[in-house]
Write a protein that holds these residues in place. Structure first.
Motif, PDB file in Angstrom:
ATOM      1  N   LEU A   1      10.280  15.690   1.400  1.00  0.00           N
ATOM      2  CA  LEU A   1      11.088  14.530   1.802  1.00  0.00           C
ATOM      3  C   LEU A   1      10.220  13.282   1.926  1.00  0.00           C
ATOM      4  CD1 LEU A   1      13.496  16.052   4.482  1.00  0.00           C
ATOM      5  CD2 LEU A   1      14.133  15.072   2.275  1.00  0.00           C
ATOM      6  N   GLN A   2       9.010  13.467   2.445  1.00  0.00           N
ATOM      7  CA  GLN A   2       8.081  12.338   2.571  1.00  0.00           C
ATOM      8  C   GLN A   2       7.780  11.755   1.190  1.00  0.00           C
ATOM      9  OE1 GLN A   2       4.149  13.657   3.381  1.00  0.00           O
ATOM     10  NE2 GLN A   2       3.421  11.720   4.248  1.00  0.00           N
ATOM     11  N   ARG A   3       7.532  12.635   0.215  1.00  0.00           N
ATOM     12  CA  ARG A   3       7.274  12.159  -1.153  1.00  0.00           C
ATOM     13  C   ARG A   3       8.490  11.411  -1.700  1.00  0.00           C
ATOM     14  NH1 ARG A   3       2.388  14.775  -3.246  1.00  0.00           N
ATOM     15  NH2 ARG A   3       1.240  14.884  -1.294  1.00  0.00           N
ATOM     16  N   LEU A   4       9.704  11.972  -1.442  1.00  0.00           N
ATOM     17  CA  LEU A   4      10.912  11.300  -1.926  1.00  0.00           C
ATOM     18  C   LEU A   4      11.084   9.950  -1.246  1.00  0.00           C
ATOM     19  CD1 LEU A   4      13.360  14.335  -2.222  1.00  0.00           C
ATOM     20  CD2 LEU A   4      12.348  12.997  -4.090  1.00  0.00           C
ATOM     21  N   PHE A   5      10.685   9.850   0.024  1.00  0.00           N
ATOM     22  CA  PHE A   5      10.740   8.543   0.693  1.00  0.00           C
ATOM     23  C   PHE A   5       9.813   7.547  -0.009  1.00  0.00           C
ATOM     24  CE2 PHE A   5       9.662   5.257   3.698  1.00  0.00           C
ATOM     25  CZ  PHE A   5      10.872   4.968   4.306  1.00  0.00           C
ATOM     26  N   MET A   6       8.599   8.001  -0.329  1.00  0.00           N
ATOM     27  CA  MET A   6       7.652   7.101  -0.994  1.00  0.00           C
ATOM     28  C   MET A   6       8.165   6.716  -2.385  1.00  0.00           C
ATOM     29  SD  MET A   6       5.798   6.846   1.572  1.00  0.00           S
ATOM     30  CE  MET A   6       4.877   5.448   0.908  1.00  0.00           C
ATOM     31  N   VAL A   7       8.878   7.637  -3.039  1.00  0.00           N
ATOM     32  CA  VAL A   7       9.490   7.309  -4.331  1.00  0.00           C
ATOM     33  C   VAL A   7      10.546   6.220  -4.149  1.00  0.00           C
ATOM     34  CG1 VAL A   7      10.991   8.224  -6.160  1.00  0.00           C
ATOM     35  CG2 VAL A   7       8.999   9.543  -5.399  1.00  0.00           C
TER      36      VAL A   7
ATOM     37  N   PHE B   1      -0.965  -0.047  -0.427  1.00  0.00           N
ATOM     38  CA  PHE B   1       0.163  -0.719   0.210  1.00  0.00           C
ATOM     39  C   PHE B   1       0.579  -0.010   1.504  1.00  0.00           C
ATOM     40  CE2 PHE B   1       4.914  -0.888   0.480  1.00  0.00           C
ATOM     41  CZ  PHE B   1       5.013  -2.221   0.872  1.00  0.00           C
ATOM     42  N   SER B   2       0.297   1.298   1.596  1.00  0.00           N
ATOM     43  CA  SER B   2       0.936   2.076   2.663  1.00  0.00           C
ATOM     44  C   SER B   2       0.050   3.208   3.169  1.00  0.00           C
ATOM     45  CB  SER B   2       2.235   2.686   2.130  1.00  0.00           C
ATOM     46  OG  SER B   2       1.933   3.497   1.006  1.00  0.00           O
ATOM     47  N   VAL B   3       0.365   3.675   4.375  1.00  0.00           N
ATOM     48  CA  VAL B   3      -0.209   4.925   4.898  1.00  0.00           C
ATOM     49  C   VAL B   3       0.957   5.831   5.271  1.00  0.00           C
ATOM     50  CG1 VAL B   3      -2.320   3.873   5.817  1.00  0.00           C
ATOM     51  CG2 VAL B   3      -0.287   4.040   7.277  1.00  0.00           C
TER      52      VAL B   3
ATOM     53  N   VAL C   1       5.509   6.444   8.194  1.00  0.00           N
ATOM     54  CA  VAL C   1       5.133   5.614   7.048  1.00  0.00           C
ATOM     55  C   VAL C   1       4.841   4.223   7.587  1.00  0.00           C
ATOM     56  CG1 VAL C   1       5.858   4.626   4.840  1.00  0.00           C
ATOM     57  CG2 VAL C   1       6.625   6.926   5.491  1.00  0.00           C
ATOM     58  N   GLY C   2       3.698   3.689   7.231  1.00  0.00           N
ATOM     59  CA  GLY C   2       3.359   2.310   7.598  1.00  0.00           C
ATOM     60  C   GLY C   2       3.138   1.509   6.324  1.00  0.00           C
ATOM     61  N   MET C   3       3.809   0.362   6.214  1.00  0.00           N
ATOM     62  CA  MET C   3       3.654  -0.492   5.024  1.00  0.00           C
ATOM     63  C   MET C   3       3.099  -1.837   5.475  1.00  0.00           C
ATOM     64  SD  MET C   3       7.206   0.639   3.169  1.00  0.00           S
ATOM     65  CE  MET C   3       8.036   0.989   4.745  1.00  0.00           C
TER      66      MET C   3
ATOM     67  N   PRO D   1       4.589  -4.329  -9.870  1.00  0.00           N
ATOM     68  CA  PRO D   1       4.034  -3.229 -10.675  1.00  0.00           C
ATOM     69  C   PRO D   1       3.355  -2.172  -9.796  1.00  0.00           C
ATOM     70  CG  PRO D   1       2.560  -5.100 -10.765  1.00  0.00           C
ATOM     71  CD  PRO D   1       3.734  -5.542  -9.927  1.00  0.00           C
ATOM     72  N   ALA D   2       4.161  -1.452  -9.016  1.00  0.00           N
ATOM     73  CA  ALA D   2       3.626  -0.462  -8.074  1.00  0.00           C
ATOM     74  C   ALA D   2       3.405   0.880  -8.766  1.00  0.00           C
ATOM     75  CB  ALA D   2       4.595  -0.304  -6.906  1.00  0.00           C
ATOM     76  N   LEU D   3       2.485   1.637  -8.193  1.00  0.00           N
ATOM     77  CA  LEU D   3       2.198   2.996  -8.669  1.00  0.00           C
ATOM     78  C   LEU D   3       2.157   3.912  -7.458  1.00  0.00           C
ATOM     79  CD1 LEU D   3      -0.744   2.638 -11.217  1.00  0.00           C
ATOM     80  CD2 LEU D   3       1.527   3.578 -11.690  1.00  0.00           C
ATOM     81  N   ARG D   4       2.557   5.182  -7.651  1.00  0.00           N
ATOM     82  CA  ARG D   4       2.485   6.161  -6.577  1.00  0.00           C
ATOM     83  C   ARG D   4       1.405   7.184  -6.902  1.00  0.00           C
ATOM     84  NH1 ARG D   4       4.722  11.299  -5.389  1.00  0.00           N
ATOM     85  NH2 ARG D   4       5.374  11.401  -7.560  1.00  0.00           N
ATOM     86  N   ARG D   5       0.603   7.508  -5.907  1.00  0.00           N
ATOM     87  CA  ARG D   5      -0.302   8.667  -6.038  1.00  0.00           C
ATOM     88  C   ARG D   5      -0.082   9.538  -4.814  1.00  0.00           C
ATOM     89  NH1 ARG D   5      -4.875   5.711  -8.153  1.00  0.00           N
ATOM     90  NH2 ARG D   5      -6.047   6.068  -6.244  1.00  0.00           N
ATOM     91  N   GLY D   6       0.670  10.634  -4.966  1.00  0.00           N
ATOM     92  CA  GLY D   6       1.005  11.487  -3.829  1.00  0.00           C
ATOM     93  C   GLY D   6       1.870  10.720  -2.854  1.00  0.00           C
ATOM     94  N   ASP D   7       1.401  10.542  -1.607  1.00  0.00           N
ATOM     95  CA  ASP D   7       2.198   9.800  -0.634  1.00  0.00           C
ATOM     96  C   ASP D   7       1.676   8.379  -0.436  1.00  0.00           C
ATOM     97  OD1 ASP D   7      -0.093  10.307   0.792  1.00  0.00           O
ATOM     98  OD2 ASP D   7       0.832  11.692   2.208  1.00  0.00           O
ATOM     99  N   ASP D   8       0.859   7.916  -1.378  1.00  0.00           N
ATOM    100  CA  ASP D   8       0.355   6.538  -1.303  1.00  0.00           C
ATOM    101  C   ASP D   8       0.976   5.673  -2.390  1.00  0.00           C
ATOM    102  OD1 ASP D   8      -1.427   6.798   0.860  1.00  0.00           O
ATOM    103  OD2 ASP D   8      -2.979   7.644  -0.437  1.00  0.00           O
TER     104      ASP D   8
END
Lengths: 185, 185, 185, 185, 185, 185
Positions: free
Chosen positions: A84-90, A117-119, A133-135, A102-109
């Protein structure tokens, strides 16, 4: 699987101790799955880190100003909570992409131009599972190169509302997908 | 949580009956979580649909040529399998975006320019959970406007390998994220 | 279900507080199911016992020199962890029998000629389940008649490696057995 | 976690179809976890094998005369049932060793002097999990070199009673071990 | 699913700290699912409330004299434990109705003539789930209008025995109902 | 945990085959936990009984006219579903008591003056759990002495609505009770 969303308007700094059982409930959320959104500095010293990788690296977390989301779930185990955390980051990623960032995801970042951008972290309590999640709202004074909503000219609360809407729809449609199929043998 | 990947080179048409217990195993995969990739037509008539929404709409599935992935998991329940299915579609999305294709995700569907790229379903058997994903290689003779790997000049097997790599890393890193945190109270 | 094994060479005494979330992780093990092996005295006073039977009997645990194994699992519940604990003790038993030692198992205890060889406990944390096994290297100063690896002329580290190998194979083959069968109705 | 044991005295051949939901119940066992013991030939043709390894090897199972145990559990998942299956085979092993038979265990198989003593499988139904164990009473007409209770001069029913007693105690003591510990953090 | 019942005859006041892992065990109950019955005052101050609704309302619990039942379960999750809690209150209700008392249930509360008869809470520990039920023996000095066993001329211990009997039968028959059915497809 | 209720107005006889995966869904209910209410004869012959006690007693079920409720749940296991079934019968009981009918509950059966009012069963499918409850509208032609809503001058649809309301509130308040508590240690 409906998630109560609470937008807490007063500034509230995050020091890691907010990631606890029924935090949203004590801030006024009704009982049940919840997401509480608030804004404030983020400073988690090594003693309060729940991520053993950060703790072993002695790497405290710091940001002057962040948009925080703490979610609590009462019917999924910790592994499913990480999904769910990954889906939130998605949802964060897709919201940024939809705004032309132009964002990119690597795991939960989430990264923009190699800047963070986030922790985020997910953990379990005795009665629930929890996600923080902190942005970044500001990119000043961060230990690593970061990018912030301020740099991207995005209004934090409006952004939060859109991300939470996306995520609520995602969670609901996952539940419906789970309930609409016949089994196989 | 390591996933055995089997790339089955011979043509194999999908008619829905492949979505069954131990299908990858009977095709030569070792026992354990698995993903089998194959290429062939896709035709699922109404009697073999496991999606009650499609069945109630009397909507058979058809595509002349598809890249198929059937995954089987032995330690997650159906809801968590739906989360994994979404994460798989996100891997497809991110792989397309990385190649400059302006793809969008809506739940477990991928679209390019409002044309449907994929079909997908997740279900449960008595001993496992299962996911089917079909991605168009050709966009001819489909009941809806579709886009295909052929239209995008993407080689199917090479695309599959990249998507499976992304997904395997995703699943592994979720497991590590689940195992690296202290609990909270 | 692969178990990371860490052989910690420096002496480390066990006082019960090592049976905690992510202990192996903080000693250098990667995130995931783990077994950390170390050597040292064993002294658990009544206040640190997690076994209520020992606590009610006010029976502290003591051994001058033990081979310790602490295992942590992230995907099984406490009852299944007790099954795994028993299977671990069976691996110890079979390793001793294979060396010609006339060992006997009673639950999670191993005896040789009515003398106790080992102590063991399984419990749960908020994020995992944990097993401690202590096997006597020396039989001096124990509250009960004991037998030790020293008495049996068995080198502790080499013994540990063989037992861990047996147990890793056992756990892996259980997983494969779980994944290789069709269901029944 | 108490197991009802039913010793079915009349001959009953096993062809694989007995491994189904509520078989012991329909033979007279009360509702709940159960073990039914019976004696008869064993012949499972390829179409009725639930073990995909045997099925892929096209390897039917045959023995002229076997002691059969079918167990059914209603509160453990398939992986934990495989652990229980292993613990059952350990009870068989320990019972043989206690009688001076130089038996060895490899996974869920028991061997004496490199000859196979038993067959076993665990699987899941929609409402339960199930284990079949067959132990040779006669070693004639078996596809592989086997050893049988007859060769070892062991009376089958008396042997069954001792093994079931061991296993019932094992399961009960596992449950007590699970219930007697404080958690850790 | 058999429940060990312990009737603790000495007075014991309840202040909330008794709702902890293995409380009945430390009072002399064998390991396993348990119910301990005792009599004493009830005073839980705000700091010891586990019910966030009571805590947020700053509403301590007080009764001069109560019949207390603390139950602990080792194989059900918290939601199922709440179902069991409700079934326990139904047993209280039916026992009162059987004695001609015009009782009513609202959730986990029992009322007689709009006066509150009982308090109850269910929660989870790291190794179990727990239920506390307190039934007024005296209705003096309670913050709300209450009714008590004394007012109804019901002997507390005899009442407790009947309620526990009903509940034990209920739990056992639920288990049998779960174990007696074939699945459907 | 919200339950979609569908009141199916056309007559529909129950023969046991309606107790299957997604029955309510195919009758028009949205995906998710559901209760479908309908009216019709009830005749389940021995071959379609899922209750092994009835099957072993060769006891078919018959009633000329019944109010039927079929419920399907997607996030609880079979034991918890039996608890929910009991709570449903308690809602029936309390609704009858509230109307002055001297009803009694024994397990999942309701009686009025020693005459049987209802039949009920809970079982599991590959993707869900299911409950059937049948309440007599007519007491003619039943194999046992029965009482019916007709005898009690209760309108079936209005009764169903009140019972379903009670049960929906019960299920919702159980969920809230599960989500409102801090854990204990």
């Amino acid at each position: 699987m409906d998630i109560h969303c609470l937008f807490h308007q007063n500034q509230l700094d995050y020091d890691g101790t907010q990631l606890r059982e029924l935090f949203a409930r004590t801030m006024g959320c009704p009982a049940g799955d919840s997401a509480i959104v608030f804004r404030g500095a983020c400073h988690v010293d090594v003693a309060h880190l729940v991520d053993s990788a950060d703790a072993l690296a002695q790497q405290p977390i710091h940001s002057d100003d962040m948009l925080h989301v703490i979610m609590e779930f009462f019917s999924v185990d910790l592994l499913a909570t990480v999904y769910l955390q990954r889906l939130f980051m998605v949802c964060v990623l897709e919201e940024l992409l939809g705004r032309g960032v132009p964002a990119l995801r690597r795991g939960d970042d989430i990264f923009v131009d190699h800047r963070k951008f986030s922790v985020s972290i997910a953990t379990a309590s005795r009665v629930s599972t929890l996600i923080h999640v902190g942005m970044n709202i500001s990119s000043r004074n961060t230990p690593l190169p970061t990018v912030a909503l301020g740099d991207l000219a995005i209004e934090p609360w409006e952004f939060a509302r859109h991300v939470l809407d996306r995520f609520s729809r995602e969670v609901r449609s996952c539940w419906e997908a789970r309930c609409k199929v016949w089994g196989v043998s």
